[in-house]
Every structure is written in C-alpha cells, then in structure tokens.
Design a protein around this motif. Structure first.
Motif, short mmCIF file in Angstrom:
data_model
loop_
_atom_site.label_atom_id
_atom_site.label_comp_id
_atom_site.label_asym_id
_atom_site.label_seq_id
_atom_site.Cartn_x
_atom_site.Cartn_y
_atom_site.Cartn_z
N VAL A 5 -53.28 1.83 -53.51
CA VAL A 5 -53.45 0.26 -53.60
C VAL A 5 -52.18 -0.11 -54.66
N SER A 6 -51.21 -1.00 -53.91
CA SER A 6 -50.03 -1.60 -54.64
C SER A 6 -50.73 -2.83 -55.36
N ARG A 7 -50.05 -3.01 -56.45
CA ARG A 7 -49.96 -4.08 -57.45
C ARG A 7 -48.72 -5.02 -57.08
N GLN A 8 -47.97 -4.73 -56.22
CA GLN A 8 -46.61 -5.26 -56.13
C GLN A 8 -46.79 -7.01 -55.96
N LEU A 9 -47.62 -7.36 -55.36
CA LEU A 9 -47.89 -8.64 -55.13
C LEU A 9 -48.56 -9.50 -56.38
N ALA A 10 -49.21 -8.63 -57.26
CA ALA A 10 -49.89 -9.35 -58.40
C ALA A 10 -48.69 -9.74 -59.57
N GLN A 11 -49.33 -10.64 -60.40
CA GLN A 11 -48.50 -11.23 -61.42
C GLN A 11 -48.33 -10.43 -62.70
N ARG A 12 -49.07 -9.56 -62.81
CA ARG A 12 -48.88 -8.75 -64.12
C ARG A 12 -49.77 -7.15 -63.54
N ARG A 13 -49.21 -6.26 -64.55
CA ARG A 13 -49.60 -4.96 -64.57
C ARG A 13 -48.93 -4.30 -63.12
N PHE A 30 -49.28 9.13 -47.35
CA PHE A 30 -50.28 7.95 -47.73
C PHE A 30 -49.55 6.46 -47.11
N THR A 31 -50.57 5.60 -46.94
CA THR A 31 -50.35 4.28 -46.54
C THR A 31 -50.48 3.15 -47.73
N ILE A 32 -49.50 2.47 -47.89
CA ILE A 32 -49.13 1.42 -49.04
C ILE A 32 -50.40 0.34 -48.62
N LYS A 37 -53.71 -8.93 -48.66
CA LYS A 37 -53.46 -9.35 -47.39
C LYS A 37 -54.63 -9.27 -46.59
N HIS A 38 -56.02 -8.67 -47.14
CA HIS A 38 -57.02 -8.32 -46.28
C HIS A 38 -58.29 -9.03 -46.57
N GLN A 43 -61.52 -4.83 -45.94
CA GLN A 43 -61.30 -3.93 -46.85
C GLN A 43 -62.45 -2.86 -47.00
N VAL A 44 -63.68 -3.35 -46.76
CA VAL A 44 -64.89 -2.44 -46.40
C VAL A 44 -64.79 -1.41 -45.41
N ALA A 45 -64.13 -2.03 -44.07
CA ALA A 45 -63.88 -1.10 -43.24
C ALA A 45 -62.80 0.08 -43.38
#
Length: 136
Positions: A5-13, A30-32, A37-38, A43-45
C-alpha cells in the motif's frame, strides 16, 4: 497475493525513499497499490485475495480486515521522536484478533517530527530482511 500500500499520492507521511523500497518489493513479486484509485468494493475484493501485505501505518492498512487467517502484515512505523511519543499498536491488535501474522519495522521520520505529517525514511537493508522473514 502480495500487496504494498503506497502513500505516494497522499499529502503527508510518504516514504521518501520509496523508489528504493519498490525495487525490493518488485524483486519479491509485490504489486503496488494506491487505495485512492479504487472503490470500497474493489478494495474489499482485492484485499480478500492478499496473502502478504506491506504498508506504512495509516488508514490504508485498515483493509487487512478483509484478509484471511494465516496471512501476513509488515507495518512500517515511525520511530519515537519524543518521550510522549510511541508507535500505535492498532494494527498489531487487529492482526492478532484476525489471526494474521504481524511484523513491523521502525523508520526514521524526516521533515516534520509530528506523527501525522512526518515523512518516513525506510532502512532498505533492514526492510529486505524483514520482508524475507515475513515471506518465510
């Protein structure tokens, strides 16, 4: 079945050396994943199929609720920055209750020292060792 789980698109951390970490993750198949985006149902699936989950402490890891028993989580935490500060055991408790194997790694905080805003610097060598422990 292996997800980061990437936080690349997040504003912080964010993980400031994420490119280095991604190379290690890709080496182990691993898949990024970018939760933004979901949809919730997507996400559940997706998380219902995950066997190995890696990510930084935050709401993106809440999806471990949909993982099966015997799966594994490697959580990246920030290091203690003051005497009142400590990593939250939230996802450890959740993993324990859900019978998910739990691993974690403490990381330096860069920039703002505040828990909610500071970016993470992940020790790549230690990260790969922890990743291999989780996979074995």
């Amino acid at each position: 079945d292996k997800l980061y789980v990437s936080r690349q698109l997040a504003q912080r951390r964010k993980v400031i050396n994420e490119d280095e970490i991604l190379k290690i993750l890709e080496k182990y198949g691993f898949t990024i994943f970018h939760p933004e985006k979901h949809t919730f149902l997507e996400q559940v699936a997706i998380f219902s199929q995950v066997k190995y989950l890696v990510g930084e402490h935050g709401s993106g890891l809440t999806n471990l609720l949909f993982m099966g028993k015997g799966t594994s989580l490697l959580e990246l935490h920030k290091s203690k920055t003051n005497e009142l500060d400590h990593p939250s055991p939230l996802f450890w408790y959740m993993a324990e209750a859900l019978e998910i194997n739990y691993y974690h790694q403490l990381c330096q905080t860069v920039g703002r020292e505040d828990y909610f805003d500071g970016d993470y610097l992940v020790d790549a060598g230690l990260f790969e060792k922890n990743l291999v422990k989780m996979l074995n």
